[in-house]
Design a protein around this motif. Sequence first.
Motif, short mmCIF file in Angstrom:
data_model
loop_
_atom_site.label_atom_id
_atom_site.label_comp_id
_atom_site.label_asym_id
_atom_site.label_seq_id
_atom_site.Cartn_x
_atom_site.Cartn_y
_atom_site.Cartn_z
N SER A 338 0.84 -1.21 0.00
CA SER A 338 0.00 0.00 0.00
C SER A 338 0.87 1.25 0.00
O SER A 338 2.00 1.25 0.49
CB SER A 338 -0.90 0.01 1.23
OG SER A 338 -0.11 0.25 2.38
N ASP A 339 0.31 2.32 -0.55
CA ASP A 339 1.02 3.59 -0.59
C ASP A 339 1.33 4.10 0.81
O ASP A 339 2.34 4.75 1.04
CB ASP A 339 0.20 4.64 -1.35
CG ASP A 339 0.41 4.50 -2.85
OD1 ASP A 339 1.34 3.74 -3.24
OD2 ASP A 339 -0.35 5.10 -3.62
N GLN A 345 11.28 5.73 -2.85
CA GLN A 345 11.48 5.18 -4.18
C GLN A 345 12.98 5.16 -4.45
O GLN A 345 13.61 6.22 -4.44
CB GLN A 345 10.74 6.09 -5.17
CG GLN A 345 10.88 5.71 -6.62
CD GLN A 345 9.98 4.53 -6.98
OE1 GLN A 345 8.89 4.39 -6.45
NE2 GLN A 345 10.45 3.69 -7.88
N GLY A 346 13.51 4.01 -4.62
CA GLY A 346 14.96 3.93 -4.81
C GLY A 346 15.31 3.65 -6.25
O GLY A 346 14.43 3.44 -7.09
N GLY A 347 16.59 3.64 -6.51
CA GLY A 347 17.07 3.42 -7.86
C GLY A 347 16.67 2.06 -8.40
O GLY A 347 16.61 1.85 -9.61
N ARG A 366 11.06 -3.63 -3.63
CA ARG A 366 10.40 -4.35 -4.71
C ARG A 366 11.16 -4.01 -5.99
O ARG A 366 11.03 -2.90 -6.53
CB ARG A 366 8.95 -3.88 -4.80
CG ARG A 366 8.07 -4.72 -5.67
CD ARG A 366 6.65 -4.19 -5.60
NE ARG A 366 5.71 -5.18 -6.12
CZ ARG A 366 4.41 -4.95 -6.20
NH1 ARG A 366 3.89 -3.81 -5.77
NH2 ARG A 366 3.60 -5.88 -6.70
N LEU A 367 11.94 -4.93 -6.46
CA LEU A 367 12.82 -4.64 -7.59
C LEU A 367 12.02 -4.47 -8.86
O LEU A 367 11.24 -5.34 -9.24
CB LEU A 367 13.85 -5.76 -7.76
CG LEU A 367 14.75 -5.98 -6.54
CD1 LEU A 367 15.71 -7.14 -6.80
CD2 LEU A 367 15.51 -4.73 -6.20
N ARG A 643 12.78 3.56 -13.29
CA ARG A 643 12.72 4.86 -12.67
C ARG A 643 14.00 5.07 -11.85
O ARG A 643 14.59 4.13 -11.36
CB ARG A 643 11.50 4.91 -11.74
CG ARG A 643 10.24 4.62 -12.55
CD ARG A 643 9.06 5.17 -11.86
NE ARG A 643 8.48 4.16 -10.99
CZ ARG A 643 7.52 4.46 -10.14
NH1 ARG A 643 7.11 5.70 -10.02
NH2 ARG A 643 6.99 3.52 -9.40
N SER A 644 14.41 6.27 -11.77
CA SER A 644 15.70 6.46 -11.12
C SER A 644 15.64 7.54 -10.05
O SER A 644 16.35 8.51 -10.09
CB SER A 644 16.74 6.83 -12.15
OG SER A 644 16.23 7.84 -12.97
N THR A 645 14.75 7.36 -9.13
CA THR A 645 14.76 8.27 -7.99
C THR A 645 15.34 7.56 -6.78
O THR A 645 15.79 6.43 -6.87
CB THR A 645 13.35 8.78 -7.70
OG1 THR A 645 12.46 7.74 -7.99
CG2 THR A 645 13.03 9.99 -8.54
#
Length: 652
Positions: A338-339, A345-347, A366-367, A643-645
């Motif tokens: 859940s949010d 948010q990782g790389g 969660r890859l 995504r790259s945050t």
Amino acid sequence: MQLQCLIPLVSLILIRLGLSSAQQPNYTYHFCFGGNYTSNSTYQTNLNLLLSSLSSNAALQNGFYNTTAGLNPDIAYGLFLCEGDVTSEVCQNCVITASKEIMQRCPNKKEAIIWYDLCLLRYSNQSIFSTMQQIPGVSLLNINNITNPDRFNQILGDLMNSLVRRAALDPSTGMFATGEANFTSFLKIYGLVQCTPDISDTDCNICLTGAVSDIPRCCNGKQGGRVLRPSCYIRYEIYPFYQLKPNAPASPPSVASPLPPITTITTTGGQGGNSSQLIITIIIPIVAAVMILSIVWFYLRRRRRRSKDRVKDLDEIRNVESLQFNFDTIRTATDNFSDANKLGQGGFGPVYKGKLPDGQEIAVKRLSRNSGQGEIEFKNEVSLVAKLQHRNLVRLLGFCLEREEKLLIYELVPNTSLDNFIFDPERRALLDWEKRYKIIGGIARGLLYLHEDSRLRIIHRDLKASNILLDAEMNPKISDFGMARLFLVEDQTQTNTSTIVGTYGYMAPEYAIHGQISVRSDVFSFGVLLLEIVSGQRNNYFRQSQRTEDLLSYAWRLWNEGTALQLMDSTLRESFSTSEVMRSIHIGLLCVQEDVVDRPTMASVVLMFNSYSVTLPSPSAPAYFMQSKMEPEKPLLDNSTSRSTEFSANDA
Ligand SMILES: *[C@@H]1O[C@H](CO)[C@@H](O)[C@H](O)[C@H]1NC(C)=O
Ligand SMILES: *[C@@H]1O[C@H](CO)[C@@H](O)[C@H](O)[C@H]1NC(C)=O
Ligand SMILES: *[C@@H]1O[C@H](CO)[C@@H](O)[C@H](O)[C@H]1NC(C)=O
Ligand SMILES: *[C@@H]1O[C@H](CO)[C@@H](O)[C@H](O)[C@H]1NC(C)=O
Ligand SMILES: *[C@@H]1O[C@H](CO)[C@@H](O)[C@H](O)[C@H]1NC(C)=O
Ligand SMILES: *[C@@H]1O[C@H](CO)[C@@H](O)[C@H](O)[C@H]1NC(C)=O
Ligand SMILES: *[C@@H]1O[C@H](CO)[C@@H](O)[C@H](O)[C@H]1NC(C)=O
């Protein structure tokens, strides 16, 4: 008994007066202690004999003499030491003056010690020979202030430590060393250290090192200081106060010529024939025996290893099974990802908080990227990374594989990441200097473990403030290590990699430009992080008074101007320690050197933090920071679509 006899260390102020004859010995300080002797007693007679014997021997001896007078129980022991650079005439003059003065200053005292600027004299009713004594001691200072004390302390520390090494370790110096160092282009620092030569090298080192470490306490920010102890003595000034030129770097000690090695016997003269016979008859059987033994050993080893490998494989399988989590368990634990449970948010994908049925709190990554690895390789890598356990590493508890899903399960570290503190206008105050210094040390030890102490020799590649998590006691834990193993199977030593994983602002130039990775590129990132922790400023959008200057260049400029302390986060003003902050900045600058070989290893970094007697090399200009138009803290990933945050940024 006088009160001062009870006080081992007394500080007093010594004012330098006008000029007079340099040959005239000047009284510095004295202590009287022990019991009283009665007037006209045998001890007094012996003492008088002793002092006249010392005085008359001062001209004959080489600056040091010990002797006794009388018999038990009224025996008197005495010694004198003259500064290593004075003539025998000056020495005798000083000893004569000192022995008169000591009787006047310490009437009827069984033990006493007196210092002049050129000599010291001691007597006692018990043996004082060949034993190192550090008390009673005294420190004196020159009351004039020094400008730029931090730079001064740095240079002074280096100078005194090098003199201590010379006096204590080089037998040719006679335990006496003087030297000078440049402070500014027109000011030098002059130093002198000396031990009484009756003690051992080791004791001399201990005594002098102790005396040098007293300087900050007695004489911080002052133009001159002295620390006097019965067995050793140090002094520094900004004018030449000793008589001689600094003693020349010692010539290498002469070594007794070694016995001729065996080989020269067998090859010289007319004996050659014999020797080749000798070689054939002895060497050949030996070679044969060694060969046979090696073959047998290799055979046995292979057999043993094969059976060992089988056992190991079984162990690995069991191990991997214990690391595998059930997907449904994790889904329930994170409330179906859940949010509300999303930590960041990782790389490599989003991170969720969760709670296992047994109550343990976890962080689940969660890859979202395809690891490019088969299931078996992935499991193997996870089990290897899970074996990396250190108090300064976030623990990998296990993994989960379900169809396309790959999850990594970590221990939950409660206090979010370091960047949420040091770069936050309010929360930065929660980390005072002591805490930050502890955090720096913890990161260094964690990284050392990854580089050298763990079996895997992991290069982190993406060390940065947001990858340092803080536990409930604010202990740092490095996260996101071993990701290179989980995603790219490759050799861990210096490699050219086409996949750059890292963050602008933290990346070593050789890595960012050429993709060359080594443990020293992590050292670079550590240096940036260290300077960020001290300054509370991010390297990559750092601005100082309208000037766009990155943190490294700014730190380097202040360092050169001798104002490095200005780099420090202003919220640390109440809590900082000058020497620790200066040392941290110094080590930080060493870590960000452009040339890889100029950067220390993490082992030396840890040593530098632990031992203040380690002298640090001077840094040169740091690597030029690449101005990037990228968003700050944006990790660079390979050309995948992911995504790259940030991972581990917890904005909850
Ligand atoms: C030693 O003599 C001094 C005066 O000469 C006196 O003040 C002191 O009390 C004496 N100490 C002892 C232990 O007798
Ligand atoms: C003794 O003190 C005077 C100043 O009182 C000074 O000029 C002189 O150099 C000192 N002597 C030595 C040997 O340092
Ligand atoms: C030296 O004098 C002190 C004080 O009077 C006494 O306690 C000690 O036993 C004496 N030491 C020797 C070796 O005589
Ligand atoms: C010690 O001896 C001197 C001369 O030998 C004498 O004048 C003095 O009175 C004596 N002192 C004591 C306390 O006996
Ligand atoms: C000086 O001290 C050493 C070491 O304790 C001793 O062997 C020597 O006899 C002493 N010298 C004299 C003259 O007492
Ligand atoms: C040295 O600095 C202190 C304060 O930092 C000041 O009180 C003192 O007067 C100064 N001494 C001299 C000799 O200038
Ligand atoms: C000090 O500076 C001078 C030139 O100003 C230089 O010749 C000398 O080598 C320097 N000494 C040291 C110890 O660096």
